[in-house]
Scaffold this motif. Sequence first.
Motif, PDB file in Angstrom:
ATOM      1  N   THR A 148      45.305  27.455  25.881  1.00  0.00           N
ATOM      2  CA  THR A 148      44.051  26.983  25.272  1.00  0.00           C
ATOM      3  C   THR A 148      42.934  28.022  25.384  1.00  0.00           C
ATOM      4  OG1 THR A 148      43.473  25.856  27.350  1.00  0.00           O
ATOM      5  CG2 THR A 148      44.547  24.534  25.621  1.00  0.00           C
ATOM      6  N   ASN A 149      43.013  28.900  26.379  1.00  0.00           N
ATOM      7  CA  ASN A 149      41.986  29.933  26.537  1.00  0.00           C
ATOM      8  C   ASN A 149      42.409  31.191  25.782  1.00  0.00           C
ATOM      9  OD1 ASN A 149      40.537  32.300  27.663  1.00  0.00           O
ATOM     10  ND2 ASN A 149      39.644  30.816  29.073  1.00  0.00           N
ATOM     11  N   PHE A 150      41.618  31.554  24.770  1.00  0.00           N
ATOM     12  CA  PHE A 150      41.950  32.702  23.931  1.00  0.00           C
ATOM     13  C   PHE A 150      40.865  33.775  23.966  1.00  0.00           C
ATOM     14  CE2 PHE A 150      44.366  29.131  22.165  1.00  0.00           C
ATOM     15  CZ  PHE A 150      45.644  29.669  22.225  1.00  0.00           C
ATOM     16  N   GLN A 151      40.316  33.990  25.150  1.00  0.00           N
ATOM     17  CA  GLN A 151      39.278  35.007  25.319  1.00  0.00           C
ATOM     18  C   GLN A 151      39.778  36.389  24.921  1.00  0.00           C
ATOM     19  OE1 GLN A 151      37.463  34.963  29.175  1.00  0.00           O
ATOM     20  NE2 GLN A 151      36.092  36.683  28.756  1.00  0.00           N
ATOM     21  N   CYS A 152      41.071  36.638  25.113  1.00  0.00           N
ATOM     22  CA  CYS A 152      41.640  37.955  24.793  1.00  0.00           C
ATOM     23  C   CYS A 152      41.561  38.283  23.311  1.00  0.00           C
ATOM     24  CB  CYS A 152      43.087  38.036  25.258  1.00  0.00           C
ATOM     25  SG  CYS A 152      44.204  36.933  24.359  1.00  0.00           S
ATOM     26  N   PHE A 153      41.382  37.269  22.450  1.00  0.00           N
ATOM     27  CA  PHE A 153      41.312  37.492  21.013  1.00  0.00           C
ATOM     28  C   PHE A 153      39.886  37.376  20.466  1.00  0.00           C
ATOM     29  CE2 PHE A 153      45.734  35.602  21.335  1.00  0.00           C
ATOM     30  CZ  PHE A 153      46.382  36.821  21.202  1.00  0.00           C
ATOM     31  N   SER A 154      38.913  37.236  21.354  1.00  0.00           N
ATOM     32  CA  SER A 154      37.531  37.049  20.931  1.00  0.00           C
ATOM     33  C   SER A 154      36.727  38.345  21.022  1.00  0.00           C
ATOM     34  CB  SER A 154      36.849  35.996  21.815  1.00  0.00           C
ATOM     35  OG  SER A 154      35.466  35.917  21.550  1.00  0.00           O
ATOM     36  N   ASP A 159      28.245  34.419  21.927  1.00  0.00           N
ATOM     37  CA  ASP A 159      27.465  33.456  22.706  1.00  0.00           C
ATOM     38  C   ASP A 159      28.142  32.090  22.824  1.00  0.00           C
ATOM     39  OD1 ASP A 159      27.269  32.781  20.075  1.00  0.00           O
ATOM     40  OD2 ASP A 159      25.090  32.543  20.031  1.00  0.00           O
ATOM     41  N   VAL A 160      29.476  32.055  22.806  1.00  0.00           N
ATOM     42  CA  VAL A 160      30.186  30.774  22.886  1.00  0.00           C
ATOM     43  C   VAL A 160      30.088  30.176  24.282  1.00  0.00           C
ATOM     44  CG1 VAL A 160      31.782  31.363  21.042  1.00  0.00           C
ATOM     45  CG2 VAL A 160      32.386  31.917  23.401  1.00  0.00           C
ATOM     46  N   TYR A 161      30.190  28.843  24.358  1.00  0.00           N
ATOM     47  CA  TYR A 161      30.122  28.154  25.646  1.00  0.00           C
ATOM     48  C   TYR A 161      31.500  28.050  26.294  1.00  0.00           C
ATOM     49  CZ  TYR A 161      31.844  24.142  22.997  1.00  0.00           C
ATOM     50  OH  TYR A 161      32.605  23.312  22.200  1.00  0.00           O
ATOM     51  N   PHE A 188      37.634  28.090  16.226  1.00  0.00           N
ATOM     52  CA  PHE A 188      38.075  29.475  16.359  1.00  0.00           C
ATOM     53  C   PHE A 188      36.955  30.323  16.923  1.00  0.00           C
ATOM     54  CE2 PHE A 188      41.009  27.888  13.150  1.00  0.00           C
ATOM     55  CZ  PHE A 188      42.204  28.477  13.525  1.00  0.00           C
ATOM     56  N   LEU A 189      37.327  31.321  17.689  1.00  0.00           N
ATOM     57  CA  LEU A 189      36.371  32.285  18.230  1.00  0.00           C
ATOM     58  C   LEU A 189      36.132  33.389  17.202  1.00  0.00           C
ATOM     59  CD1 LEU A 189      38.103  32.549  21.710  1.00  0.00           C
ATOM     60  CD2 LEU A 189      36.097  31.161  21.151  1.00  0.00           C
ATOM     61  N   ARG A 190      35.069  34.141  17.392  1.00  0.00           N
ATOM     62  CA  ARG A 190      34.767  35.240  16.477  1.00  0.00           C
ATOM     63  C   ARG A 190      35.889  36.286  16.515  1.00  0.00           C
ATOM     64  NH1 ARG A 190      29.190  38.053  16.994  1.00  0.00           N
ATOM     65  NH2 ARG A 190      30.010  38.994  15.084  1.00  0.00           N
ATOM     66  N   ASN A 191      36.409  36.612  15.353  1.00  0.00           N
ATOM     67  CA  ASN A 191      37.451  37.629  15.206  1.00  0.00           C
ATOM     68  C   ASN A 191      38.825  37.167  15.691  1.00  0.00           C
ATOM     69  OD1 ASN A 191      37.685  40.448  14.262  1.00  0.00           O
ATOM     70  ND2 ASN A 191      38.475  40.820  16.314  1.00  0.00           N
ATOM     71  N   MET A 192      38.934  35.918  16.096  1.00  0.00           N
ATOM     72  CA  MET A 192      40.153  35.421  16.741  1.00  0.00           C
ATOM     73  C   MET A 192      41.386  35.539  15.844  1.00  0.00           C
ATOM     74  SD  MET A 192      40.711  31.641  18.380  1.00  0.00           S
ATOM     75  CE  MET A 192      42.329  30.951  18.736  1.00  0.00           C
ATOM     76  N   VAL A 193      41.300  35.077  14.603  1.00  0.00           N
ATOM     77  CA  VAL A 193      42.475  35.075  13.736  1.00  0.00           C
ATOM     78  C   VAL A 193      42.935  36.495  13.444  1.00  0.00           C
ATOM     79  CG1 VAL A 193      43.428  34.341  11.528  1.00  0.00           C
ATOM     80  CG2 VAL A 193      41.784  32.877  12.707  1.00  0.00           C
ATOM     81  N   ARG A 194      41.996  37.385  13.154  1.00  0.00           N
ATOM     82  CA  ARG A 194      42.351  38.769  12.841  1.00  0.00           C
ATOM     83  C   ARG A 194      42.977  39.467  14.046  1.00  0.00           C
ATOM     84  NH1 ARG A 194      36.861  40.965  10.688  1.00  0.00           N
ATOM     85  NH2 ARG A 194      38.030  42.921  10.611  1.00  0.00           N
ATOM     86  N   ALA A 195      42.512  39.136  15.239  1.00  0.00           N
ATOM     87  CA  ALA A 195      43.092  39.730  16.451  1.00  0.00           C
ATOM     88  C   ALA A 195      44.482  39.168  16.725  1.00  0.00           C
ATOM     89  CB  ALA A 195      42.168  39.484  17.647  1.00  0.00           C
TER      90      ALA A 195
END
Length: 249
Positions: A148-154, A159-161, A188-195
Amino acid sequence: MRYFIELSYNGKSYHGWQIQPNAISVQEVLEKSLSMVLRKTIQVVGAGRTDAGVHATQIFAHFDVDVEIDQDKIAYKLNALLPKDIAIQRIFRVQDDAHARFHAVKRSYEYKIVINKNAFQYEFTHCVKQALDVGKMNEAAKVLYEYTNFQCFSKVKTDVYTYNCDIYRADWQWRDNTLVFTISADRFLRNMVRAIVGTLLEIGLGRLSIEGLHNIIKSKNRSEAGTSVPGHALYLTEVQYPDTIFYGR
């Protein structure tokens, strides 16, 4: 009174959805056109913030007015005023507290890849000339369900919580001569899908293992994941809302 606009756009000429200084955006063009049609300053809030060059076959935005409007008439006038690369599908009344971004329960994206150079698709697909192991890429895509944590793709500066997202679908399918990656999640996080696509391509090219993908996600480090693929082959295709936001229900 609050209204939703359902629209689509070709993102080629825009620096994403969100208004920004010194760059044209879809939100800016829509707000200016809607303000002209309604003859008052109107601000719109979108369901998501697509990056520069990214397209949307379905996206929603909301706006507020003091009086009831003729939805079909306003949609017709908007389509006549907007450039050809932005199209309004419909305008409809919603509950006054309905929010185009925060009330969305599911979003879906598609990323389109071709393996042969094509003079008519290069603006809307990403060409990968090397052979891809699609079976291995689909095996890797299933790994996403385990986290559930996808920080590696953000993107790092955001400024997400929370970096948590619930992924409902992630798979690769051939459609004629186009390889399409479909992914659905609550957010989705910023840039998540492309990453994610860039990382899965590394697996398809034999440069990264399935175990390596597990390690990347666990690292929570963007520099460990693959390079982001270009935005021009990415499409926001669907945004879903609960029935409770619709007016009269």
